[in-house]
Design a protein around this motif. Sequence first.
Motif, mmCIF file in Angstrom:
data_model
loop_
_atom_site.group_PDB
_atom_site.id
_atom_site.type_symbol
_atom_site.label_atom_id
_atom_site.label_comp_id
_atom_site.label_asym_id
_atom_site.label_seq_id
_atom_site.Cartn_x
_atom_site.Cartn_y
_atom_site.Cartn_z
ATOM 1 N N TYR A 61 -30.778 -19.864 -47.604
ATOM 2 C CA TYR A 61 -30.961 -21.310 -47.784
ATOM 3 C C TYR A 61 -30.915 -21.680 -49.274
ATOM 4 O O TYR A 61 -30.292 -22.678 -49.644
ATOM 5 C CB TYR A 61 -32.297 -21.755 -47.161
ATOM 6 N N ALA A 64 -27.313 -21.582 -50.304
ATOM 7 C CA ALA A 64 -26.563 -22.697 -49.714
ATOM 8 C C ALA A 64 -26.824 -23.967 -50.518
ATOM 9 O O ALA A 64 -25.901 -24.743 -50.802
ATOM 10 C CB ALA A 64 -26.965 -22.897 -48.252
ATOM 11 N N ASP A 91 -23.851 -26.094 -52.342
ATOM 12 C CA ASP A 91 -23.583 -27.490 -51.976
ATOM 13 C C ASP A 91 -24.788 -28.051 -51.223
ATOM 14 O O ASP A 91 -24.992 -27.756 -50.044
ATOM 15 C CB ASP A 91 -22.327 -27.582 -51.101
ATOM 16 N N ALA A 113 -25.596 -31.105 -50.179
ATOM 17 C CA ALA A 113 -25.356 -31.992 -49.038
ATOM 18 C C ALA A 113 -24.921 -31.191 -47.813
ATOM 19 O O ALA A 113 -25.362 -31.458 -46.688
ATOM 20 C CB ALA A 113 -24.304 -33.034 -49.398
ATOM 21 N N ALA A 114 -24.070 -30.190 -48.044
ATOM 22 C CA ALA A 114 -23.604 -29.372 -46.921
ATOM 23 C C ALA A 114 -24.759 -28.553 -46.346
ATOM 24 O O ALA A 114 -24.837 -28.343 -45.136
ATOM 25 C CB ALA A 114 -22.479 -28.453 -47.379
ATOM 26 N N ALA A 115 -25.656 -28.095 -47.206
ATOM 27 C CA ALA A 115 -26.814 -27.340 -46.721
ATOM 28 C C ALA A 115 -27.677 -28.227 -45.824
ATOM 29 O O ALA A 115 -28.088 -27.810 -44.738
ATOM 30 C CB ALA A 115 -27.630 -26.813 -47.896
ATOM 31 N N ALA A 116 -27.918 -29.455 -46.260
ATOM 32 C CA ALA A 116 -28.738 -30.383 -45.474
ATOM 33 C C ALA A 116 -28.105 -30.617 -44.109
ATOM 34 O O ALA A 116 -28.800 -30.709 -43.093
ATOM 35 C CB ALA A 116 -28.915 -31.702 -46.221
ATOM 36 N N ALA A 117 -26.766 -30.688 -44.069
ATOM 37 C CA ALA A 117 -26.070 -30.942 -42.807
ATOM 38 C C ALA A 117 -26.285 -29.810 -41.815
ATOM 39 O O ALA A 117 -26.115 -29.984 -40.620
ATOM 40 C CB ALA A 117 -24.577 -31.134 -43.061
ATOM 41 N N LEU A 118 -26.649 -28.624 -42.309
ATOM 42 C CA LEU A 118 -26.869 -27.488 -41.419
ATOM 43 C C LEU A 118 -28.355 -27.295 -41.115
ATOM 44 O O LEU A 118 -28.763 -26.244 -40.626
ATOM 45 C CB LEU A 118 -26.287 -26.215 -42.032
ATOM 46 N N GLY A 119 -29.148 -28.286 -41.440
ATOM 47 C CA GLY A 119 -30.557 -28.222 -41.072
ATOM 48 C C GLY A 119 -31.468 -27.671 -42.161
ATOM 49 O O GLY A 119 -32.625 -27.370 -41.898
ATOM 50 N N VAL A 120 -30.947 -27.539 -43.383
ATOM 51 C CA VAL A 120 -31.789 -27.027 -44.469
ATOM 52 C C VAL A 120 -32.582 -28.185 -45.081
ATOM 53 O O VAL A 120 -31.991 -29.160 -45.554
ATOM 54 C CB VAL A 120 -30.938 -26.356 -45.571
ATOM 55 N N ASN A 121 -33.900 -28.063 -45.047
ATOM 56 C CA ASN A 121 -34.749 -29.048 -45.708
ATOM 57 C C ASN A 121 -34.688 -28.759 -47.203
ATOM 58 O O ASN A 121 -35.409 -27.908 -47.731
ATOM 59 C CB ASN A 121 -36.181 -28.920 -45.180
#
Lengths: 348, 243
Positions: free
Chosen positions: A204, A207, A211, A213-221
């Motif tokens: 995490y 990630a 990126d 924004a891309a990390a957030a899109a995969l559920g990363v807080n």
Amino acid sequence: METLKASPRNWLQNILADWDKTQVLVSFVILGLIALTPLFIKSPYYMGIVILTTLYIFTGISWNIVAGFSGQLLIAHISFLAFGAYTTIVLYNTYGVTPWVGIFIGGIVAGLLGVVVAFITLRYGLKMDYFALFTIALMVALKTLFLKWKFVGGAIGMGLSLSEPGFGKMIFDSKVPYLYIALGLTALGIIAQYAIYQSKMGKYFMAIREDEAAAAALGVNTSLYNTLALVIGAAMAGVGGGFYVMYVTFVEPPQVFDLGLNVEILMAAPIIGGLGSLAGPVLGGILNKPLAELIRGLLAGGRSGSTLIVYGSFLILAILFMPRGVTGVLHGFYLKWQRRKTGNKQEG
Amino acid sequence: MTLLEAHNITKRFGGLVAVNDLSLSVSEGEILGMIGPNGAGKTTAFNMISGYYQPNEGRVIFDGKDITGLRPDQVCKLGLARTFQVVKPFPQLSVLDNVLVGAYNRTNDKQEAQQKAREILDFLGMGNMTEQLAGGLSVAGRKRLEIAKVLATGPKMILLDEAMAGLRPIETDEIIELVRQISQQGVALLLVEHVMKVIMSLADRIVVIHHGEKIAEGEPQAVVQDKAVIDAYLGEEVANVAG
Ligand SMILES: Nc1ncnc2c1ncn2[C@@H]1O[C@H](COP(=O)(O)OP(=O)(O)OP(=O)(O)O)[C@@H](O)[C@H]1O
Ligand SMILES: [Mg+2]
């Protein structure tokens, strides 16, 4: 069916087949070599350099986790180290708390400062260059505060109340015990760094670095994990600061709230060694402190401006010519070696 | 049953109204196509639904919950995942690790996450690229990776923003087939595409956006015959081909 034989040879082959494990192995081999230095180095001056080299590897790991793994542009990481140093010495001098406990409380206090920094920067959306500037501004503000704060010695700083040497007080006649404490911390640091790197949390962090924004899109807080990286790095720097003050035996605001020391003690090793890599702090660390000392010696003493210029230029050259650090260069050789090995196997 | 509902969502950037009073709904397992000219507001609508932008007005309901104002990671946790029009790989991480980050959305167990990531990469035909750095992938590889990552999060619904733009016809056909298979597994999709062939072969229904507003909605065949749609977006030729 293959039988599972844990022969040393298989064990080594397993490690060498994996670049991450290879980096850990290289790190421990180097620590092992450092552990042998007291057999050859008798001069306290040179032993001092070896001890600080080892400590700077440990503190380098703390910065590597924040800046290298999670990619946060944390410049003035040294505020955390300073908190650890002050906590440890105040606990020892004023309350008689053994440094063996004190340096870890120092880590906790530094970690709490990390929580505060994370909270403020997230609250006001400070990222990248603004985040960097905030950490520098905080360092300057803390320096002013500590200069005025009588309880921690104000402008005079604090010297360790030296008494009879003793293991419980982490005060020794000889330099060698300090080296083994630094090595112990660094070994723990390398293991912790590898465990984080391999874990969900580590993926995490990376990630987010790659990126957000891309990390957030995969559920990363992203707020939570940025904070975690910062707090872990801060706490480790705090522990490093605790050991640092026990070793140098004094602390004063201009010494620890200082960007020059910040670069040397925290940033240089991972940058030279390869930011974000596992072996970076170790491979960079064994070049960093000895080199800084050499330059200081050649340019005749003290913390003169010319020393900083030469040392700074060296760092810039290292960044320009080895953007991925010593580890990056080694990785290139490693890949070639791997390819040759598999090539041979296919032919034979 | 309705899975996603956007109620009258509006987004303004200063004086510009990028999306105006847009409502749409997607049922479980359905594929809704979204078309419209460049700058129509499709990506902005995606950003509002997936938590990247807070709508100035309106609400978004997903799976019975009001998700307006939730963060992107919270929206993803609830099972609504999105891809990016400008793909966002993690370039310095391996292909496997890219997908692994997605797989950790549903588990803390490393073995389980790795297994899931590998299965998905196999499904997307990327099983032999796991150790490669994502930064080194071709355009087609990056587009596939983008889909692999969202799939790994275990979504009930995926928002695909031009997942096939810039691909060669053969590659497009392959992705169409993959999307169809994903849909058959019961995952609902909201699909933005300029390539009409993709929309026509996949979508159960279409909404057409123009200047931030919905100008048509319905069965694909009916929508492409719609006068307003032809004027705004398709032109006579495409309508004839499609019809
Ligand atoms: N962050 C932003 N700030 C200001 N204006 C924006 C922003 N994002 C989008 N816009 C504007 O909003 C309008 C809608 O843009 P959007 O990207 O949603 O269109 P789109 O339908 O996705 O177009 P395309 O087919 O080219 O992807 C455009 O005029 C765009 O310039
Ligand atoms: Mg768009």
